[in-house]
Structure formats: C-alpha cells, structure tokens
Design an enzyme around this catalytic site. Structure first.
Site, short mmCIF file in Angstrom:
data_model
loop_
_atom_site.label_atom_id
_atom_site.label_comp_id
_atom_site.label_asym_id
_atom_site.label_seq_id
_atom_site.Cartn_x
_atom_site.Cartn_y
_atom_site.Cartn_z
N ARG A 18 34.05 47.34 41.99
CA ARG A 18 35.11 48.08 42.69
C ARG A 18 34.92 49.60 42.56
O ARG A 18 35.29 50.38 43.44
CB ARG A 18 36.47 47.62 42.16
CG ARG A 18 37.72 48.22 42.77
CD ARG A 18 37.74 48.21 44.29
NE ARG A 18 37.57 46.92 44.92
CZ ARG A 18 38.54 46.12 45.35
NH1 ARG A 18 39.77 46.50 45.23
NH2 ARG A 18 38.26 44.96 45.93
N HIS A 44 46.36 41.00 40.87
CA HIS A 44 45.20 41.67 41.49
C HIS A 44 43.93 41.14 40.81
O HIS A 44 43.70 39.94 40.78
CB HIS A 44 45.43 43.19 41.35
CG HIS A 44 44.47 44.04 42.13
ND1 HIS A 44 43.73 43.60 43.19
CD2 HIS A 44 44.13 45.37 41.99
CE1 HIS A 44 42.99 44.59 43.67
NE2 HIS A 44 43.21 45.68 42.94
N ARG A 62 52.23 62.15 48.12
CA ARG A 62 53.61 62.27 47.66
C ARG A 62 54.55 61.65 48.70
O ARG A 62 55.17 62.37 49.50
CB ARG A 62 53.91 63.76 47.47
CG ARG A 62 54.97 64.15 46.43
CD ARG A 62 56.20 63.38 46.56
NE ARG A 62 57.27 63.81 45.65
CZ ARG A 62 58.45 63.24 45.65
NH1 ARG A 62 58.70 62.22 46.46
NH2 ARG A 62 59.38 63.66 44.83
N HIS A 109 47.42 36.18 49.71
CA HIS A 109 46.95 37.56 49.86
C HIS A 109 47.99 38.40 50.58
O HIS A 109 48.71 37.89 51.45
CB HIS A 109 45.62 37.63 50.63
CG HIS A 109 44.87 38.89 50.35
ND1 HIS A 109 45.07 40.04 51.08
CD2 HIS A 109 43.94 39.20 49.41
CE1 HIS A 109 44.29 41.00 50.60
NE2 HIS A 109 43.59 40.52 49.59
N1 HAX Z 1 51.29 30.56 44.49
C1 HAX Z 1 52.64 30.42 44.49
N2 HAX Z 1 53.46 31.23 45.19
C2 HAX Z 1 52.90 32.18 45.93
C3 HAX Z 1 51.53 32.35 46.01
C4 HAX Z 1 50.70 31.50 45.23
N3 HAX Z 1 49.38 31.64 45.19
N4 HAX Z 1 51.26 33.38 46.86
C5 HAX Z 1 52.44 33.85 47.27
N5 HAX Z 1 53.44 33.13 46.72
C6 HAX Z 1 54.88 33.36 46.82
C7 HAX Z 1 55.19 34.75 46.30
O1 HAX Z 1 55.24 34.76 44.88
C8 HAX Z 1 56.52 35.03 46.98
O2 HAX Z 1 57.52 34.30 46.31
P1 HAX Z 1 58.99 34.92 46.07
O3 HAX Z 1 59.52 35.21 47.44
O4 HAX Z 1 59.71 33.82 45.36
O5 HAX Z 1 58.81 36.16 45.25
C9 HAX Z 1 56.32 34.39 48.35
O6 HAX Z 1 55.27 33.40 48.18
C10 HAX Z 1 55.90 35.36 49.43
O7 HAX Z 1 54.73 36.03 49.02
P2 HAX Z 1 53.66 36.54 50.11
O8 HAX Z 1 54.34 37.51 51.00
O9 HAX Z 1 52.97 35.40 50.70
O10 HAX Z 1 52.58 37.28 49.19
P3 HAX Z 1 52.59 38.77 48.63
O11 HAX Z 1 51.96 39.66 49.66
O12 HAX Z 1 53.94 39.16 48.12
O13 HAX Z 1 51.64 38.64 47.36
C11 HAX Z 1 49.75 37.90 46.16
C12 HAX Z 1 50.26 38.46 47.47
C13 HAX Z 1 48.23 37.94 46.16
C14 HAX Z 1 50.25 38.77 45.00
C15 HAX Z 1 50.25 36.45 45.99
O14 HAX Z 1 49.74 35.66 47.03
C16 HAX Z 1 49.90 35.83 44.64
O15 HAX Z 1 50.65 36.03 43.68
N6 HAX Z 1 48.74 35.09 44.56
C17 HAX Z 1 48.29 34.55 43.29
C18 HAX Z 1 47.61 35.64 42.45
C19 HAX Z 1 46.28 36.03 43.05
O16 HAX Z 1 45.45 35.21 43.39
N7 HAX Z 1 46.04 37.36 43.15
C20 HAX Z 1 44.78 37.90 43.66
C21 HAX Z 1 44.89 38.46 45.07
C22 HAX Z 1 43.60 39.02 45.60
C23 HAX Z 1 43.21 40.22 44.82
O17 HAX Z 1 43.83 41.26 44.81
N8 HAX Z 1 42.18 40.08 44.06
O18 HAX Z 1 41.82 41.01 43.19
#
Ligand code: HAX
Length: 442
Positions: free
Chosen positions: A400, A272, A420, A319
C-alpha cells in the site's frame, strides 16, 4: 536528476498548469450533491479529493492508470521466465502514467537497492519493543522512527520553495520504499523466527528480495506470489482509510514518514487491512470448532450463521465501494488455480465464495455480499508456510505504501492545500431539515 524524477517533473508541470486553468474557468461548477445519509454514513461516494494513481469502479474494480489487474499481469515487466508482474513496474506506472520498459523497471529496482540502508536506531527501537507487540504497531512505529532521515522535513526547516515540495517528497518516498521490505522482514523474523535475521540478496528484484528476507520457504513460487501480492494491494483510489489518512496527514505538510505511519495505523483496523488476518483467524477457528479441515457446506453455513448471530461480521466479505467480487480476489484465485493443488484452506476459501454471498444477501442490509481482497490472501500465505497471520497486514502495508506515496508526490506537485472539510452537529442537521421543510411549505 534521475530518469523517473525527470519524467515526473515534465508530467507534473503540465498537469499543474492544466488544472489551474481548469479551476479558473470551471471552479464553480457543481459536480456532486451531499445527502444527510452520506454525512452520517462515513461519506460514502462523496466526491472530495484528487487522486491520480488509480480509480475504483464499483463493478469493474480497480484500474491503475486505466489498467485493470488482468491487464497489469499482461503488460507490466516480469523477471525472465516469470508470470507475475514486477511491483517496481507498477510504481513507475502509478507515478508517471506509463507502462515502463523492462529496463526502466530494473533501473527502479536498482535505485531502491542503493537507498535500502535502514537506520540502525530503527532496529534498536524495534528490539526494545515487547516481542508480542502487534506487527502493525511495530511497522508503524518503525516507519515513524525513520523520520529522522526525512529530506522533506530537513529542507522545509531550511526554507524550501513550495514549488519544490514534490522533489523532497519524491526523495523520501523512494527511500521509504527501498527500506520497507527490510524493516518488515526484520519485524517478521524477530516476532516469529527467534530473531534470526536474513541479509538482503542484491541479485533479487524488490518483491523477491522481500520474500527471501522473510525466509518462509525455498519454493520459488513464493517469490512469484510476493510479486503479485505487492502489485495488487498497492492502491485502491484515494477514499479508502489508509490512503485517505496518508493524504490528510500529508496535506499538513507533515513529511512522508509521518503520513505513511498514520496511514498504516488506519490499515491496522479490522474493517480495513487487518481483515486479512481476521479471515484466517476465523477460518482456523471454524476448522478447530468443527474438528475438520474439510467441512461440509452445511457445517460452514452453520458456522457463518453463528458468527452473524454473535453480532460479528464475516471477514473478507463486503465493501464500501465494490458491488461485485473484487478482481484482486479473483487474481489470487487464478494464482491458486495455477500454482496450488489440493490445499484444504484454499478449498474452504473457495467454498465460502459460494456459501457466504447468499447468506449475506438474505440479511437484506449488506450492500455487497461478495468477497474482497482479504478473503483470499491468507490462504495463499498459509499454503507456502506463512502461518503467522498477525503479520499479514504488514505485507499489505508494504504494498500500500507504493500507492499512497506515489499519490503523495502528486499532491505536493499539484499544490494540494491543507485538507479541512466541514463537520456538523446533529442539531445543525435537524435545523437544516426544519428550514428545508418550512421552505417547501411556504
Ligand atoms: N458481514 C456481516 N455484516 C456485514 C458485512 C459482512 N461481511 N458487510 C457489511 N455488513 C453489514 C454492516 O456491518 C452494516 O450493518 P449495520 O447496518 O447493522 O451496521 C450493513 O451490513 C451495511 O453495511 P454496508 O453498507 O454493506 O457496508 P459498509 O460500506 O458500511 O462497510 C465493510 C464495508 C468492508 C466495512 C463491511 O462490508 C465489513 O465490515 N466487511 C467485513 C470486514 C472486511 O472484510 N473488511 C475489509 C474490506 C476491504 C478492505 O478495506 N481491505 O483492506
């Protein structure tokens, strides 16, 4: 009663009545169905909460009370000769759903100045923490330490009528927003600038005064950046982890200090808000590894593949809801195009925009290969001399707070109950599947 509170009361009373009538008439209508993937998969897309201040569309991005970031930059009040919106204006918009006049935004800024005095014990408490305590730990703890001032907690103890919850919540929220920049700047200066603190400047607006107290640079463009930064990070509807945590804790009638501190703990996670620190850490790691701050596309590609092969994510990309480049990223890019010439880290950030998405797409599992808000913010801060990336998430947190506190006032005004939801064991899910399969066979 102050002008903003009065306006809020009128709107809130009307919506309260409207919602109660709507619920009476349509409360049993089904608006969503839940799949097993959603139950196991972090509740993605489940409709489960009311959040008035903003709404997120997967392709268009965030809209604050219907206004895109592009519109906010145009419509919200600005300082004389300035190009970036005043965050005070956004708080007003989120709270009452109207774009404020310049006079109204200025009134709000002045109101926050009157409420800005931070209790002494908060500084004493911060000074007692080891200097290498992460700034987000300091920030969350400092917010919690100010709970001694909670008007909501005090009035609740005295026996407040539930119809008046929102009023006390509003007072706490206004006080918190007034004080957070000072608290955050104090954390920055004690952690990274030898504890040489800078007094607030009462002549400045909220965002500019924060920039002034950080004391990073004399460049007036940094004040503009802070106004934009504090505006675009404020809210991202209710389901993101910091907003949802604040909402959940608030639903127990824990006061805004408890709720916001909890929300900040959620923001401190690397998936996040901490991603903004991780992005710059990762880029600086690349520059060091490659021995150049002008890496070629091939070098960057190799570095990305190395990161992925180590089982790590590419920070700043992906995202849970968005399915296109984040408009908050684009707003920061436009800022950089407007204000910054030839910065090596900004150039790397722009190169990544072309290189990362196809590589993530080729993994075949990433739902959104595009950059999010955190992919760009650090490069702008670095440019103006704020290289202390451990602090970046605190900046995000100050912003935020506006969204989650405004939403919290609404939750209390609309009489939202204790949150809940229902949890299941894996066995219970198996049994649901078995029952459903045997019913189909029958
Ligand atoms: N790099 C590598 N792999 C990634 C990825 C990235 N940037 N984004 C997603 N994936 C992977 C996931 O880890 C997941 O892998 P597994 O199945 O092996 O567990 C797969 O792709 C499917 O994920 P998704 O459905 O596309 O994404 P989620 O909704 O589960 O997660 C996240 C969203 C933001 C947590 C994810 O894209 C991520 O980890 N990004 C990198 C961290 C990041 O930039 N976070 C900030 C997000 C914005 C925010 O909240 N800002 O505050």
């Amino acid at each position: 009663m102050d002008i903003l509170k009065q306006k809020f009361q009128e709107k809130a009373e009307a919506l309260f009545k409207e919602n109660r009538a709507m619920l009476k008439e349509n409360g049993d209508m089904v608006i969503d169905q839940t799949t097993i993937s959603q139950v196991f998969g972090g509740m993605r897309g489940m409709k489960s909460m009311i959040w008035e201040t903003s709404e997120l569309d997967a392709f268009e991005g965030i809209r604050f009370r219907g206004n895109s970031i592009r519109q906010l930059r145009k419509l919200l009040p600005k300082v004389e000769g300035g190009k970036e919106p005043l965050p005070e204006g956004l708080f007003w918009l989120m709270l009452v759903g109207e774009i404020p006049s310049k006079r109204e935004a200025t009134w709000l800024g002045e109101e926050w100045k009157k409420r800005a005095e931070v209790p002494k014990h908060t500084f004493t408490m911060l000074d007692a923490l080891p200097i290498d305590t992460h700034p987000m730990t300091q920030f969350s703890t400092a917010i919690l330490s100010m709970q001694t001032e909670s008007i909501f907690a005090q009035r609740y103890a005295e026996g407040i009528n539930k119809k008046d919850y929102w009023d006390a919540y509003y007072e706490d929220s206004m006080n918190l927003l007034a004080r957070l920049p000072r608290v955050a700047a104090y954390i920055y200066r004690r952690t990274y600038r030898n504890g040489e603190h800078i007094e607030p400047n009462p002549e400045l607006d909220w965002g500019a005064n924060f920039a002034h107290m950080l004391g990073v640079t004399d460049n007036p463009d940094f004040l503009s950046l802070m106004r934009l930064y504090l505006t675009i990070h404020a809210d991202h509807e209710g389901g993101n982890a910091s907003a949802h945590t604040t909402h959940l804790v608030g639903s127990t009638l824990a006061d805004p200090y408890y709720s916001l501190s909890a929300g900040m703990n959620a923001l401190a996670g690397p998936l996040h808000g901490l991603a903004n620190q991780e992005v710059i850490k990762w880029i600086l790691g690349m520059v060091e590894d490659l021995g150049t701050d002008t890496p070629s596309n091939d070098q960057i590609t190799d570095y990305i593949n190395k990161t992925l092969s180590e089982g790590k994510v590419i920070p700043g990309y992906g995202h849970a809801v968005l399915r296109q480049a984040d408009p908050r990223y684009m707003a920061q890019r436009i800022f950089a195009e407007d204000y910054i010439d030839n910065d090596p880290i900004v150039s790397i950030v722009w190169k990544l925009f072309n290189i990362v998405p196809p590589l993530l797409h080729d993994l075949g599992k990433v739902k959104n290969p595009w950059p999010n808000v955190d992919a760009h913010s650090g490069a702008l801060l670095m440019h103006y001399g704020m290289k202390d990336f451990g602090f970046y998430t605190v900046l995000f947190g100050v912003s935020r707070a506006m969204g989650v506190l405004a939403a919290g006032v609404w939750s209390r005004a609309l009489g939202m109950p204790l949150e809940r939801p229902k949890s299941l064991t894996s066995l219970a899910v198996k049994q649901i599947i078995e029952k459903s399969t045997s019913n189909t066979k029958d």
